[in-house]
Design a protein around this motif. Structure first.
Motif, PDB file in Angstrom:
ATOM      1  N   GLN A 148      -8.824   0.229 -17.229  1.00 37.50           N
ATOM      2  CA  GLN A 148      -8.492  -0.528 -16.424  1.00 37.50           C
ATOM      3  C   GLN A 148      -8.106   0.519 -15.041  1.00 37.50           C
ATOM      4  O   GLN A 148      -8.384   0.420 -14.006  1.00 37.50           O
ATOM      5  N   LEU A 149      -6.825   1.124 -15.333  1.00 40.24           N
ATOM      6  CA  LEU A 149      -6.304   2.172 -14.557  1.00 40.24           C
ATOM      7  C   LEU A 149      -7.461   2.947 -14.034  1.00 40.24           C
ATOM      8  O   LEU A 149      -7.472   3.498 -12.923  1.00 40.24           O
ATOM      9  N   MET A 150      -8.468   3.670 -14.887  1.00 42.46           N
ATOM     10  CA  MET A 150      -9.243   4.691 -14.253  1.00 42.46           C
ATOM     11  C   MET A 150     -10.179   3.880 -13.334  1.00 42.46           C
ATOM     12  O   MET A 150     -10.592   4.638 -12.620  1.00 42.46           O
ATOM     13  N   ASN A 151     -10.553   2.797 -13.643  1.00 44.79           N
ATOM     14  CA  ASN A 151     -11.527   2.035 -12.664  1.00 44.79           C
ATOM     15  C   ASN A 151     -10.645   1.881 -11.463  1.00 44.79           C
ATOM     16  O   ASN A 151     -11.520   2.002 -10.482  1.00 44.79           O
ATOM     17  N   LEU A 152      -9.488   1.543 -11.654  1.00 50.93           N
ATOM     18  CA  LEU A 152      -8.683   1.130 -10.345  1.00 50.93           C
ATOM     19  C   LEU A 152      -8.386   2.546  -9.599  1.00 50.93           C
ATOM     20  O   LEU A 152      -8.997   2.384  -8.346  1.00 50.93           O
ATOM     21  N   LEU A 153      -8.280   3.592 -10.027  1.00 52.74           N
ATOM     22  CA  LEU A 153      -8.348   4.871  -9.510  1.00 52.74           C
ATOM     23  C   LEU A 153      -9.550   5.525  -8.788  1.00 52.74           C
ATOM     24  O   LEU A 153      -9.662   5.843  -7.623  1.00 52.74           O
ATOM     25  N   ASN A 154     -10.615   5.359  -9.623  1.00 54.20           N
ATOM     26  CA  ASN A 154     -11.955   5.577  -9.201  1.00 54.20           C
ATOM     27  C   ASN A 154     -12.198   4.735  -7.977  1.00 54.20           C
ATOM     28  O   ASN A 154     -12.847   5.082  -6.869  1.00 54.20           O
ATOM     29  N   LYS A 155     -12.222   3.326  -8.099  1.00 52.27           N
ATOM     30  CA  LYS A 155     -12.393   2.604  -6.873  1.00 52.27           C
ATOM     31  C   LYS A 155     -11.486   2.705  -5.665  1.00 52.27           C
ATOM     32  O   LYS A 155     -11.971   2.770  -4.451  1.00 52.27           O
ATOM     33  N   MET A 156     -10.368   3.187  -5.794  1.00 51.05           N
ATOM     34  CA  MET A 156      -9.393   3.498  -4.703  1.00 51.05           C
ATOM     35  C   MET A 156     -10.234   4.876  -3.956  1.00 51.05           C
ATOM     36  O   MET A 156     -10.120   4.788  -2.708  1.00 51.05           O
ATOM     37  N   TYR A 179       0.925  -1.130  -0.041  1.00 48.80           N
ATOM     38  CA  TYR A 179       0.054   0.028   0.072  1.00 48.80           C
ATOM     39  C   TYR A 179       0.887   1.255   0.164  1.00 48.80           C
ATOM     40  O   TYR A 179       0.574   2.171  -0.856  1.00 48.80           O
ATOM     41  N   HIS A 180       2.040   1.362   0.855  1.00 47.23           N
ATOM     42  CA  HIS A 180       2.854   2.577   0.977  1.00 47.23           C
ATOM     43  C   HIS A 180       3.653   2.686  -0.338  1.00 47.23           C
ATOM     44  O   HIS A 180       3.389   3.730  -0.852  1.00 47.23           O
ATOM     45  N   LYS A 181       3.956   1.421  -1.067  1.00 45.28           N
ATOM     46  CA  LYS A 181       4.673   1.444  -2.536  1.00 45.28           C
ATOM     47  C   LYS A 181       3.535   2.197  -3.370  1.00 45.28           C
ATOM     48  O   LYS A 181       3.980   2.854  -4.188  1.00 45.28           O
ATOM     49  N   MET A 182       2.509   1.751  -3.488  1.00 46.37           N
ATOM     50  CA  MET A 182       1.538   2.308  -4.379  1.00 46.37           C
ATOM     51  C   MET A 182       1.375   3.704  -4.115  1.00 46.37           C
ATOM     52  O   MET A 182       1.287   4.447  -5.147  1.00 46.37           O
ATOM     53  N   MET A 183       1.036   4.046  -2.760  1.00 43.40           N
ATOM     54  CA  MET A 183       0.878   5.580  -2.627  1.00 43.40           C
ATOM     55  C   MET A 183       1.867   6.350  -3.078  1.00 43.40           C
ATOM     56  O   MET A 183       1.715   7.382  -3.803  1.00 43.40           O
TER      57      MET A 183
END
Length: 160
Positions: A138-146, A16-20
């Motif tokens: 996929q990227l937009m969906n994941l960012l919206n989900k986040m 999670y830290h790496k993703m942020m």
């Protein structure tokens, strides 16, 4: 040293830290690309955002309405609008229905500037051309989900 090499040498608490950190680095990278792109027209990213907000609305907006639509809520919309007025890109008029308010709208030069920038947007898009349409969705969906906007993410998946 690029963003990727900076990230390779960092220690992360967990994924999670790496993703942020990766997301922040990507945001800074894209912001830098946009700043360079807009520098050719002698405007800042915040000024461009206000011009786009005014373009997308068919009627003049108050400073409060502009502020509500800004991506960066920390921006000082009044100060940015004042700079756009000095550049003769927007105009300010007393609101016809409420004399305590002022309406902000694009000036002719502001409209022309937005048209010029819109015609060159493919230059900015090229920064992401290595992603195909499926990856972009996929990227937009994941960012919206986040961000907790699962409803938008689900709808976008259905339309993909």
């Amino acid at each position: 040293m690029g963003f990727n090499s900076c990230l390779e040498h960092k220690e992360f608490r967990n994924d999670y830290h790496k993703m942020m950190v990766t997301l922040l680095a990507t945001s800074a990278w894209m912001s830098d690309k946009m700043k360079c792109f807009l520098a050719n027209e002698d405007i800042t990213l915040q000024q461009f955002n206000i011009l786009k907000i005014l373009q997308e609305n068919e009627k003049p907006l108050s400073i409060l309405q502009i502020r509500q639509e800004l991506i960066d809520k920390m921006s000082d919309a009044s100060r940015i609008v004042d700079r756009l007025i000095l550049k003769k890109l927007v105009k300010k008029q007393v609101c016809s229905t409420d004399k305590r308010l002022v309406d902000i709208s694009l000036d002719k030069e502001g409209e022309e500037l937005i048209c010029r920038i819109n015609q060159k947007m493919d230059q900015l898009d090229a920064n992401c051309e290595h992603l195909n349409k499926e990856e972009l969705n996929q990227l937009m969906n994941l960012l919206n989900k986040m961000r907790g906007d699962a409803k938008v993410a689900a709808t976008e998946t259905q339309h993909a």
